[in-house]
Design an enzyme around this catalytic site. Structure first.
Site, PDB file in Angstrom:
ATOM      1  N   CYS A 186       0.767  -1.218  -0.108  1.00  0.00           N
ATOM      2  CA  CYS A 186       0.181   0.148   0.242  1.00  0.00           C
ATOM      3  C   CYS A 186       0.771   1.537   0.202  1.00  0.00           C
ATOM      4  CB  CYS A 186      -1.349  -0.071   1.359  1.00  0.00           C
ATOM      5  SG  CYS A 186      -2.844  -1.039   0.998  1.00  0.00           S
ATOM      6  N   SER A 206       3.939   2.377   0.616  1.00  0.00           N
ATOM      7  CA  SER A 206       5.513   2.509   0.652  1.00  0.00           C
ATOM      8  C   SER A 206       5.358   1.858  -1.289  1.00  0.00           C
ATOM      9  CB  SER A 206       6.593   1.556   0.749  1.00  0.00           C
ATOM     10  OG  SER A 206       6.168   0.377   0.666  1.00  0.00           O
ATOM     11  N   ASP A 221      -2.512   4.765   7.571  1.00  0.00           N
ATOM     12  CA  ASP A 221      -2.137   4.273   6.920  1.00  0.00           C
ATOM     13  C   ASP A 221      -3.998   3.222   6.798  1.00  0.00           C
ATOM     14  OD1 ASP A 221      -1.833   0.837   6.508  1.00  0.00           O
ATOM     15  OD2 ASP A 221      -1.403   1.505   8.708  1.00  0.00           O
TER      16      ASP A 221
HETATM   17  P1  4NP Z   1       0.490  -1.394   3.395  1.00  0.00           P
HETATM   18  O1  4NP Z   1       0.034  -2.003   4.276  1.00  0.00           O
HETATM   19  O2  4NP Z   1       2.163  -1.724   5.013  1.00  0.00           O
HETATM   20  O3  4NP Z   1       0.647   0.200   3.805  1.00  0.00           O
HETATM   21  O4  4NP Z   1       2.025  -2.063   2.430  1.00  0.00           O
HETATM   22  C1  4NP Z   1      -0.360  -2.886   5.207  1.00  0.00           C
HETATM   23  C2  4NP Z   1       0.040  -4.237   3.900  1.00  0.00           C
HETATM   24  C3  4NP Z   1      -0.442  -5.213   5.433  1.00  0.00           C
HETATM   25  C4  4NP Z   1      -0.156  -5.640   6.457  1.00  0.00           C
HETATM   26  C5  4NP Z   1      -0.562  -4.214   7.207  1.00  0.00           C
HETATM   27  C6  4NP Z   1      -0.585  -3.259   6.201  1.00  0.00           C
HETATM   28  N1  4NP Z   1      -0.827  -6.432   7.236  1.00  0.00           N
HETATM   29  O5  4NP Z   1      -0.767  -6.715   7.975  1.00  0.00           O
HETATM   30  O6  4NP Z   1      -0.796  -8.396   6.284  1.00  0.00           O
END
Ligand code: 4NP
Length: 158
Positions: free
Chosen positions: A13, A15, A127
């Site tokens: 998402c 990065s 987030d």
């Molecule tokens: P990102 O989002 O860190 O922005 O890519 C997430 C992707 C997966 C998870 C958490 C946040 N997860 O817990 O799997």
């Protein structure tokens, strides 16, 4: 050549959104040849049998809304050697910073930064895993990348 690595938890998402937003900004500024830009995860959450997932569809759609493609991008986890390879490791939130410190040890060359530290308001990139609001995340990332690019030009890191 300035090498920038964006870092988040899953690399599906925030990065990758930052990677493709900054790539677009440097391309529009005619500076593509001066930069190497990538992104990675602190976790292996989105990597199965050594193969990373594609960018999460709502993040991909948000980029597409702004004319940006992230085709071909797959999640990868940070490697210890990335600390030497990159000039800056730009994290999305304080959790990422904690995980990077744990994984890479002391930040001897002061390369680890938070993206929003390049804006007046600081803090974390919203987030979308928790907010569900990819537009808000996109806006944070654009502000952060604008500030980051200004910082790089001013400090002539290139
Ligand atoms: P990102 O989002 O860190 O922005 O890519 C997430 C992707 C997966 C998870 C958490 C946040 N997860 O817990 O799997």
């Amino acid at each position: 050549m300035t090498k920038i690595m964006f870092v988040c938890h899953g690399n599906i998402c925030r990065s990758p959104m930052a990677e493709f937003v900054l790539k677009d900004m440097v391309e529009k500024a005619g500076l593509s040849d001066e930069f190497f830009i990538s992104s990675c995860a602190t976790s292996t959450e989105e990597i199965y049998g050594g193969v990373g997932n594609h960018v999460y569809p709502p993040a991909r759609r948000e980029l597409a809304k702004h004319g940006l493609s992230c085709d071909g991008k797959r999640a990868v986890q940070i490697k210890p050697s990335d600390y030497d390879k990159y000039d800056l490791l730009v994290a999305m939130d304080s959790n990422n910073i904690r995980n990077l410190s744990r994984m890479l040890g002391e930040d001897k060359q002061n390369k680890i930064k938070k993206l929003m530290s390049f804006t007046d308001r600081g803090g974390d990139v919203a987030d979308p895993w928790y907010t569900g609001d990819f537009e808000l995340t996109y806006r944070d990332i654009v502000d952060g990348c604008k500030g980051l690019l200004e910082y790089l030009m001013k400090n002539s890191i290139t």
